[in-house]
Design a protein around this motif. Structure first.
Motif, PDB file in Angstrom:
ATOM      1  N   ASP A   1      16.485  20.579 -10.710  1.00 33.27           N
ATOM      2  CA  ASP A   1      17.529  19.753 -11.320  1.00 33.27           C
ATOM      3  C   ASP A   1      16.961  18.351 -11.528  1.00 33.27           C
ATOM      4  O   ASP A   1      16.561  17.695 -10.564  1.00 33.27           O
ATOM      5  N   PRO A   2      16.921  17.858 -12.760  1.00 35.68           N
ATOM      6  CA  PRO A   2      16.293  16.557 -13.024  1.00 35.68           C
ATOM      7  C   PRO A   2      17.022  15.364 -12.401  1.00 35.68           C
ATOM      8  O   PRO A   2      16.452  14.286 -12.294  1.00 35.68           O
ATOM      9  N   ARG A   3      18.247  15.537 -11.951  1.00 41.42           N
ATOM     10  CA  ARG A   3      18.977  14.424 -11.339  1.00 41.42           C
ATOM     11  C   ARG A   3      18.765  14.346  -9.840  1.00 41.42           C
ATOM     12  O   ARG A   3      18.920  13.294  -9.244  1.00 41.42           O
ATOM     13  N   PHE A   4      18.457  15.442  -9.207  1.00 39.39           N
ATOM     14  CA  PHE A   4      18.321  15.469  -7.760  1.00 39.39           C
ATOM     15  C   PHE A   4      16.836  15.511  -7.417  1.00 39.39           C
ATOM     16  O   PHE A   4      16.193  16.546  -7.452  1.00 39.39           O
ATOM     17  N   LYS A   5      16.315  14.347  -7.124  1.00 49.93           N
ATOM     18  CA  LYS A   5      14.880  14.131  -7.016  1.00 49.93           C
ATOM     19  C   LYS A   5      14.419  14.032  -5.568  1.00 49.93           C
ATOM     20  O   LYS A   5      15.156  13.578  -4.698  1.00 49.93           O
ATOM     21  N   SER A   6      13.177  14.412  -5.359  1.00 42.92           N
ATOM     22  CA  SER A   6      12.530  14.328  -4.050  1.00 42.92           C
ATOM     23  C   SER A   6      11.198  13.613  -4.217  1.00 42.92           C
ATOM     24  O   SER A   6      10.445  13.913  -5.149  1.00 42.92           O
ATOM     25  N   TYR A   7      10.915  12.681  -3.316  1.00 42.99           N
ATOM     26  CA  TYR A   7       9.706  11.871  -3.402  1.00 42.99           C
ATOM     27  C   TYR A   7       8.988  11.842  -2.062  1.00 42.99           C
ATOM     28  O   TYR A   7       9.624  11.760  -1.015  1.00 42.99           O
TER      29      TYR A   7
ATOM     30  N   GLY B   1       0.806  -1.210   0.000  1.00 40.83           N
ATOM     31  CA  GLY B   1       0.000   0.000   0.000  1.00 40.83           C
ATOM     32  C   GLY B   1       0.841   1.261   0.000  1.00 40.83           C
ATOM     33  O   GLY B   1       0.311   2.360   0.083  1.00 40.83           O
ATOM     34  N   LEU B   2       2.173   1.101  -0.088  1.00 42.74           N
ATOM     35  CA  LEU B   2       3.062   2.255  -0.155  1.00 42.74           C
ATOM     36  C   LEU B   2       3.148   2.752  -1.582  1.00 42.74           C
ATOM     37  O   LEU B   2       3.113   1.971  -2.529  1.00 42.74           O
ATOM     38  N   HIS B   3       3.280   4.027  -1.702  1.00 40.76           N
ATOM     39  CA  HIS B   3       3.345   4.664  -3.008  1.00 40.76           C
ATOM     40  C   HIS B   3       4.375   5.792  -2.925  1.00 40.76           C
ATOM     41  O   HIS B   3       4.299   6.624  -2.009  1.00 40.76           O
ATOM     42  N   PHE B   4       5.319   5.807  -3.835  1.00 42.68           N
ATOM     43  CA  PHE B   4       6.291   6.889  -3.925  1.00 42.68           C
ATOM     44  C   PHE B   4       5.924   7.744  -5.128  1.00 42.68           C
ATOM     45  O   PHE B   4       5.649   7.212  -6.202  1.00 42.68           O
ATOM     46  N   ALA B   5       5.933   9.046  -4.954  1.00 44.49           N
ATOM     47  CA  ALA B   5       5.635   9.972  -6.041  1.00 44.49           C
ATOM     48  C   ALA B   5       6.527  11.194  -5.895  1.00 44.49           C
ATOM     49  O   ALA B   5       6.855  11.598  -4.772  1.00 44.49           O
ATOM     50  N   GLU B   6       6.897  11.777  -7.025  1.00 47.74           N
ATOM     51  CA  GLU B   6       7.700  12.994  -6.944  1.00 47.74           C
ATOM     52  C   GLU B   6       6.928  14.059  -6.180  1.00 47.74           C
ATOM     53  O   GLU B   6       5.711  14.202  -6.329  1.00 47.74           O
ATOM     54  N   ILE B   7       7.660  14.783  -5.360  1.00 44.01           N
ATOM     55  CA  ILE B   7       7.044  15.861  -4.579  1.00 44.01           C
ATOM     56  C   ILE B   7       6.561  16.950  -5.527  1.00 44.01           C
ATOM     57  O   ILE B   7       7.267  17.349  -6.455  1.00 44.01           O
ATOM     58  N   THR B   8       5.348  17.401  -5.282  1.00 43.06           N
ATOM     59  CA  THR B   8       4.787  18.524  -6.023  1.00 43.06           C
ATOM     60  C   THR B   8       4.389  19.606  -5.022  1.00 43.06           C
ATOM     61  O   THR B   8       4.451  19.406  -3.801  1.00 43.06           O
ATOM     62  N   GLU B   9       3.933  20.690  -5.563  1.00 39.66           N
ATOM     63  CA  GLU B   9       3.504  21.830  -4.741  1.00 39.66           C
ATOM     64  C   GLU B   9       2.469  21.402  -3.690  1.00 39.66           C
ATOM     65  O   GLU B   9       2.489  21.882  -2.562  1.00 39.66           O
TER      66      GLU B   9
END
Length: 170
Positions: free
Chosen positions: A55-61, A8-16
């Motif tokens: 920066d497309p390489r340094f990601k936050s989720y 039930g875990l879900h990782f998604a890129e951080i958005t506003e």
């Protein structure tokens, strides 16, 4: 878009839309622990710059469980010099009370996969020496202690040590 895991875990890129929740989690650690070396709460603008850096390489989720924010994980620049471009710094922040459920390990495995896909060779984690749960997490997942800096920070009237861990991932 993100990755849904069996638990039930879900990782998604951080958005506003995630920023306020991420800020609440981080500021808890700022105000109550030595996990963060900030001594003053961060603002929404500061958090935005930290996790939505462009920066497309340094990601936050974000880490969501059944749609509820449980924490976040990110790769940031280790050093701002070109020779370090294949190294990243990994950080995991879980919502207070979410520890001890395996979320840290799942977050770490997730971010290592992403880092590998993005061409990183080494991940580094720097934690306060007092932070035994994080130290155990990184050691359990194959990170080796690579540095110990004594009395490098001061918070809550105490001198604090930091420990750096690293893992070659690719």
């Amino acid at each position: 878009m993100g990755e849904l895991l069996a638990s039930g875990l879900h990782f998604a890129e951080i958005t506003e839309e995630h920023l306020a929740g991420v800020l609440d989690i981080y500021n808890y650690y700022v105000l109550n622990t030595t996990v963060s070396f900030h001594t003053e709460p961060q603002t929404l603008t500061q958090m935005r710059q930290s996790v939505l850096n462009g920066d497309p390489r340094f990601k936050s989720y974000v880490l969501l469980q059944d749609g509820e924010l449980q924490g976040y994980v990110l790769i940031t620049r280790h050093k701002n010099k070109e020779a370090y471009d294949t190294s990243g710094e990994v950080s995991i922040y879980l919502k207070p009370g979410s520890g001890g459920q395996g979320l840290g390990g799942q977050s770490l495995r997730f971010i290592e996969e992403r880092a590998n896909e993005l061409g990183f060779h080494v991940l580094v984690a720097t934690v306060c020496a007092d932070n035994e749960p994080s130290r155990r997490l990184f050691a359990k997942h194959g990170y080796e202690q690579s540095a110990l800096f004594k009395e490098i920070g001061r918070k809550f009237g105490r001198w604090l040590d930091i420990v750096s861990y690293q893992k070659i991932i690719g």
